[in-house]
Design an enzyme around this catalytic site. Structure first.
Site, short mmCIF file in Angstrom:
data_model
loop_
_atom_site.label_atom_id
_atom_site.label_comp_id
_atom_site.label_asym_id
_atom_site.label_seq_id
_atom_site.Cartn_x
_atom_site.Cartn_y
_atom_site.Cartn_z
N GLY A 282 0.83 -1.19 0.00
CA GLY A 282 0.00 0.00 0.00
C GLY A 282 0.86 1.25 0.00
N ARG A 319 -2.80 10.77 10.61
CA ARG A 319 -1.60 10.02 10.98
C ARG A 319 -0.78 10.68 12.10
NH1 ARG A 319 2.16 8.56 8.37
NH2 ARG A 319 2.16 6.44 9.15
N CYS A 349 -11.43 20.72 17.38
CA CYS A 349 -11.44 20.99 18.82
C CYS A 349 -10.81 19.86 19.62
CB CYS A 349 -12.87 21.22 19.27
SG CYS A 349 -13.54 22.68 18.51
N GLU A 350 -9.57 19.58 19.37
CA GLU A 350 -8.84 18.57 20.14
C GLU A 350 -7.39 18.99 20.20
OE1 GLU A 350 -9.31 14.50 19.98
OE2 GLU A 350 -11.22 14.53 18.90
N TYR A 378 -2.93 6.40 3.30
CA TYR A 378 -3.60 6.52 4.60
C TYR A 378 -3.88 7.98 4.96
CZ TYR A 378 -1.97 1.72 4.65
OH TYR A 378 -1.73 0.42 4.30
N1 LLP Z 1 -1.75 -6.41 3.72
C1 LLP Z 1 -2.44 -6.43 4.87
C2 LLP Z 1 -3.07 -7.68 5.30
C3 LLP Z 1 -2.54 -5.26 5.64
O1 LLP Z 1 -3.21 -5.28 6.78
C4 LLP Z 1 -1.93 -4.07 5.18
C5 LLP Z 1 -2.01 -2.84 5.95
C6 LLP Z 1 -1.23 -4.10 3.95
C7 LLP Z 1 -1.16 -5.30 3.26
C8 LLP Z 1 -0.56 -2.91 3.36
O2 LLP Z 1 0.48 -2.47 4.16
P1 LLP Z 1 1.47 -1.31 3.68
O3 LLP Z 1 2.25 -1.83 2.50
O4 LLP Z 1 0.67 -0.13 3.32
O5 LLP Z 1 2.30 -1.08 4.87
N2 LLP Z 1 -3.17 3.47 8.79
C9 LLP Z 1 -1.79 3.09 9.08
C10 LLP Z 1 -1.35 1.87 8.34
C11 LLP Z 1 -2.26 0.67 8.56
C12 LLP Z 1 -1.86 -0.51 7.75
C13 LLP Z 1 -2.91 -1.59 7.84
N3 LLP Z 1 -2.63 -2.74 7.08
C14 LLP Z 1 -0.87 4.28 8.82
O6 LLP Z 1 -1.35 5.33 8.41
O7 LLP Z 1 0.33 4.16 9.03
#
Ligand code: LLP
Length: 420
Positions: A282, A319, A349-350, A378
């Protein structure tokens, strides 16, 4: 390739678009993405997989804007989904069912049904109860499903505790013993084809060691299954490769992600094995390709602190508030003004509503524009209507061309969903 967000004569550009110029005529805040940077990140990942039987899957949770999905689809990626909603978006964007994998601890019966009917590449099962339900759904629909069990290796990914997923204390996957039992059970089930294995140990992981440890763990588990007569063909390695959030605008030539080095060490563990390797990615696809543009509303000096109050807030980019994440913040016009140390905060407001704390930067003024970097992943996908602030517009840049890829959604439009 140079980073597409660069200063030219003191003004920040996205590819060939002068961000200051467009910001004066657009409603702020807004997200803006570089098509070239997305393609560059996709290329890096594909190159990392050269020499292996390798397929990358894009995790829609990082950013689900259809215009961006289509770019990533055209780069040869599959889709990694976590809900029925993401399955719908993936299919509607054009991802073929056999290029979609589905993870998540809480898939509902309706979501399993949707996935089995679509015939997706793999359902990544995370508990005994889920396998039981999936078996029933598959039998009812008389459809054989490809399944991977998500194994939790109890490896510390050394990332923020909220986005670490590979420890036994985390809710994800099952331990090796349970996984072994589930494979036996699945193997005996006429409607389940347990030919894959899945793992994802966390996100924003900044070095290769946790990945390498996890890969070795997987291989020895696969060997154990083989000895028991269960053959694994596909290894879904999860995602989690971090990006470099240190100010990329300041040093455009340097590596902006850890993709190359992490991927090469990770995949090397599988060299010589006849396994199909899937990677779910991602952040490393879309993170560096987007910035959030915002305008300074006020500045405020108190006896103990300076505040730069901007029109973007935690509802747009959560984030910093949620993970104490540090995003680079730069003015769209390089300023001759003196530097100061300031908190950059939004109107919500936080006290937790901040984009940066104690950041050293030029002293900006009302009406100045800033870019918050590394916001492609994200960012908008975690946005909300909190404080009844709008969801903001998104734009895509290609060369000197800019296109709106989603309009803002205002509280007035939101109001229409309610009865008054
Ligand atoms: N596969 C699974 C099963 C996952 O749960 C995730 C991310 C990915 C792939 C992709 O991961 P990446 O390549 O993006 O690291 N909101 C958080 C990140 C949460 C990630 C959740 N799972 C942030 O803003 O850092």
């Amino acid at each position: 390739m140079n980073y597409p967000f660069q200063y030219r004569q003191g003004r920040l550009f996205c590819e060939d678009v002068d961000l200051q110029k467009i910001s004066s005529s657009l409603e702020t805040p807004f997200y803006i993405y570089s098509k070239e940077e997305i393609k560059h990140s996709c290329r890096l990942i594909r190159e990392g997989g050269e020499g292996y039987d390798f397929k990358p899957y894009y995790a829609l949770k990082a950013n689900f804007n259809p215009a961006l999905l289509k770019i990533i689809l055209n780069e040869g990626f599959g889709a990694d989904i976590v809900s029925g909603g993401e399955l719908y978006f993936a299919q509607r964007a054009g991802f073929k069912a056999d290029s979609i994998v589905f993870a998540g601890v809480g898939k509902t019966e309706a979501e399993l049904r949707q996935a089995v009917e679509a015939g997706i590449a793999s359902i990544n099962v995370e508990s005994a109860a889920e396998l039981y339900l999936l078996s029933r759904v598959a039998a009812e629909l008389r459809r054989k499903v490809s399944v991977a069990i998500r194994i939790n290796p109890d490896i510390d990914a050394k990332t923020h505790e909220y986005i670490s997923t590979g420890l036994h204390s985390n809710k994800f996957g099952v331990d090796a013993e349970t996984a072994f039992q589930l494979y036996r059970q699945a193997h005996a089930d006429p409607w389940i084809e347990p030919d894959g294995i899945h793992m994802h140990i966390g996100s924003q992981i900044e070095n290769e060691q946790p990945f390498v440890d996890a890969a070795r763990f997987l291989l020895s588990f696969i060997d154990r299954l083989k000895a028991a007569g269960i053959e694994i063909n596909t290894v879904d390695l999860g995602g989690g490769i971090g990006i470099n959030y240190e100010n990329p605008f300041a040093r455009p030539q340097q590596a902006r992600s850890f993709t190359r080095s992490i991927l090469s060490s990770y995949l090397q563990v599988f060299a010589g094995r006849r396994l199909k390797l899937y990677l779910e990615v991602g952040r490393s696809v879309i993170g560096s390709a987007g910035v959030l543009i915002s305008r300074v509303i006020y500045t405020k000096k108190t006896p103990v602190k300076n505040f730069t109050i901007i029109d973007a807030a935690m509802n747009n980019l959560i984030r910093p508030s949620l993970y104490k994440a540090r995003h680079p913040i730069v003015p769209l016009v390089q300023s001759e003004a003196g530097r100061w140390t300031t908190d950059v905060v939004g109107p919500v407001c936080e006290t937790g509503d901040f984009m940066a704390r104690e950041m050293e930067m030029p002293e900006l003024h009302e009406g100045d524009f800033i870019a918050i970097g590394g916001a492609g992943a994200y960012g908008q996908s975690q946005a909300s209507f909190y404080n009844l602030r709008p969801l903001v517009a998104e734009y895509l840049v290609e060369g000197d061309h800019i296109k709106k890829i989603s309009p803002a959604l205002s509280p007035v439009e939101l109001a229409e969903r309610f009865e008054w």
